[in-house]
Write a protein that holds these residues in place. Sequence first.
Motif, short mmCIF file in Angstrom:
data_model
loop_
_atom_site.label_atom_id
_atom_site.label_comp_id
_atom_site.label_asym_id
_atom_site.label_seq_id
_atom_site.Cartn_x
_atom_site.Cartn_y
_atom_site.Cartn_z
N PHE A 176 0.92 -1.33 0.04
CA PHE A 176 0.01 -0.11 -0.12
C PHE A 176 0.71 1.14 0.07
N GLY A 177 0.68 2.14 -1.02
CA GLY A 177 1.40 3.35 -1.22
C GLY A 177 2.09 3.29 -2.04
N ASP A 178 2.00 4.06 -3.04
CA ASP A 178 3.09 4.48 -4.26
C ASP A 178 4.05 5.65 -4.09
N GLY A 179 4.24 6.27 -3.05
CA GLY A 179 5.12 7.35 -2.70
C GLY A 179 6.28 6.51 -3.00
N ALA A 180 7.40 7.19 -2.54
CA ALA A 180 8.88 6.71 -2.51
C ALA A 180 8.80 5.55 -1.50
N MET A 200 -0.67 -1.32 -5.03
CA MET A 200 -1.96 -0.54 -4.91
C MET A 200 -1.37 1.03 -5.38
N SER A 201 -1.98 1.25 -6.80
CA SER A 201 -1.38 2.66 -7.27
C SER A 201 -2.45 3.05 -8.23
N ARG A 202 -2.55 4.41 -8.19
CA ARG A 202 -3.49 5.15 -9.32
C ARG A 202 -2.78 5.87 -10.45
N GLU A 220 -5.90 -0.54 -8.72
CA GLU A 220 -6.24 0.88 -8.71
C GLU A 220 -7.09 1.05 -7.88
N GLU A 221 -7.99 -0.17 -7.31
CA GLU A 221 -8.97 0.23 -6.26
C GLU A 221 -8.65 0.50 -4.97
N ARG A 222 -9.58 1.15 -4.30
CA ARG A 222 -9.29 1.40 -2.77
C ARG A 222 -10.42 0.83 -1.88
N GLY A 223 -10.16 0.67 -0.56
CA GLY A 223 -11.17 0.24 0.16
C GLY A 223 -11.72 -0.99 0.09
N ASP A 224 -13.35 -1.08 0.17
CA ASP A 224 -13.77 -2.42 -0.15
C ASP A 224 -13.62 -3.25 -1.44
N ASP A 225 -13.58 -2.26 -2.47
CA ASP A 225 -13.24 -2.63 -3.82
C ASP A 225 -11.83 -3.44 -3.85
N ALA A 226 -11.05 -2.49 -3.20
CA ALA A 226 -9.39 -3.01 -3.04
C ALA A 226 -9.48 -4.70 -2.49
N ASN A 252 -4.91 1.63 6.31
CA ASN A 252 -4.29 0.43 7.29
C ASN A 252 -5.63 -0.44 7.12
N ASP A 253 -6.66 -0.16 7.42
CA ASP A 253 -7.92 -0.81 7.45
C ASP A 253 -7.94 -1.90 6.33
#
Lengths: 349, 349
Positions: A176-180, A200-202, A220-226, A252-253
Amino acid sequence: MKAAVFKGVKSMACEERPKPVITQPSDAIIRVVRACVCGSDLWFYRDGGRPVNTQTGHEAIGVVESIGDDVTVAKPGDFVIVPFPFSCGTCPVCKAGFESCCPHGGYFGSDDGMGCQAEYLRVPEANGTLVTVPGDASTFDDAMLASLLTLSDVMSTGYHAAASAEVKPGDTAVVFGDGAVGLCGVLSAKLCGAERIIAMSRHADRQAIAREFGATDIVEERGDDAVARVLDMTDGYGADAVLECVGSAQSNDTAMKVARAGAIVGRVGLPHGVEVDVPGLFYRNVGLRGGPAPVRTYDLQGLLGKVLDGDIHPGRVFTAEFTLDDIQAAYEAMDERRTVKSLLRVSEV
Amino acid sequence: MKAAVFKGVKSMACEERPKPVITQPSDAIIRVVRACVCGSDLWFYRDGGRPVNTQTGHEAIGVVESIGDDVTVAKPGDFVIVPFPFSCGTCPVCKAGFESCCPHGGYFGSDDGMGCQAEYLRVPEANGTLVTVPGDASTFDDAMLASLLTLSDVMSTGYHAAASAEVKPGDTAVVFGDGAVGLCGVLSAKLCGAERIIAMSRHADRQAIAREFGATDIVEERGDDAVARVLDMTDGYGADAVLECVGSAQSNDTAMKVARAGAIVGRVGLPHGVEVDVPGLFYRNVGLRGGPAPVRTYDLQGLLGKVLDGDIHPGRVFTAEFTLDDIQAAYEAMDERRTVKSLLRVSEV
């Protein structure tokens, strides 16, 4: 000397500040060669919450300028990595390999010459803090310097997520997270032998780096879709290891929900409003580990060698370069997601 | 057959129930030799929360009576341990060693012949559940049978606390809970090489077993006083590993506070009202792991061998013995803390 200073929400400036001097026998003064802006700097940049006119930055590499009488880890002229935490190196916490939580230490990014976004830097507890880089630094090209710079925080932090999640050969890992940090998490999961890495990245630019670093799948999805997507991709069982490199409540959830029973969520994103389903984790044997990365431990245990050997190129996360004079532009570019991470070219080796 | 049945709060009875039969090709029927009462049974005994007239008990050892066509793990006449969870043994969760969370499995302690406090027991998914005991069971004395019985739950659960907390040689470990699981946690911390083991206990009889199992220090305080004591005993740094074998809010809270930065709280107490200080754990890199113990994995990985070789004697936690006819007395003795754990002598090998 020139130093970056926080002036208020969405406002940074490059100002003249006194060049730091040795104040304790354990201090070292570093001439900064490269520094950078961290995703975590955006928290105060966007929302304040720290005093104005304070020095900023907690990531740097540079050349040792002078040392206090007790410093033995490096001598003037040595090339060093400055991990974002400083630490005594001798207490039980440091000896256990968690020097980022040393009760005698702290973090860079403050006054008294301890902001890394500056021409010079004072490093307290140098013996327990600095990572000395072997070899002839004058031969390091810009790409090598960029990769070494990531060993002051983001690469080592991404690795902490993977190590905390106990990524093993053959695992399916979700990042989770597509920052550095997240991208370095992908690279670290690959280093640990993960066979399948779901990033996980958009954002197309970050997805490209994620793939270069070893991601096999992008969601690319987030939350329940992810959650639904990852469960679908893992036959309903969830991922063997989960790297949480964001820190938000939703991230986190979602991370905890996509973990396979018995898996560990390795979290390195600074938690903001995170809640934990205590019985839910318990009955699924899902673990929660992580925190500020013990940068020095990981660098010395192998990451530095892998960078010097050219095995990994985490410096790829720097997609824009600035000078200290352009500090506002360096923050703006990250805030507006025009760059993954802003590098600051401060001086030459 | 005789079977223990829950009749309501603080009321158990021994009643006649149909002897279970093979219902699936993966079933096995076990003649129970020894069973026992678990600390977790006291939750419903004291507070209800389960249907009355249901069969109880999730710990047993015995002799295989009959098997379904697909059962290959054991044959009639074999002596077996019945772990408290049943599990398919073949899914990714089971293969990862967390069969106690197998989505195709469940727990014993219910109707349809699946209560272990009974003369006979139906074991579903026998191939992924049963632990076959090698050797001539007719030579096992009462002490050996008692120790083997702990491998159906409490010893393996105490070991899960130690394994989740990643107890290492030389560690200082703190164990919360002086019930059978907590005492087995002490024994497990010793097995993992802990040098100093601090047992939190207020009861002289349990303190004695804790010392016999390897505890080097006893702390009687609770809450903030306990935190102060343990920090004082560890030069202010906290313990290298923490085993939480109670499940209460206070015990979990104290456990997290006595953990050294970077340590892991291995929790096996069923959580009741537990809250987690999410940022607090994060900034100290304190991990939280654990849940229902993967009994079969630990038994087969080494605990069974250590019991058979006489290296450990976890059966010492049984300090009173009853028959099925005396089931009410067996529960009462534990409820009133007159025994650490009640053994049920059901039949002979």
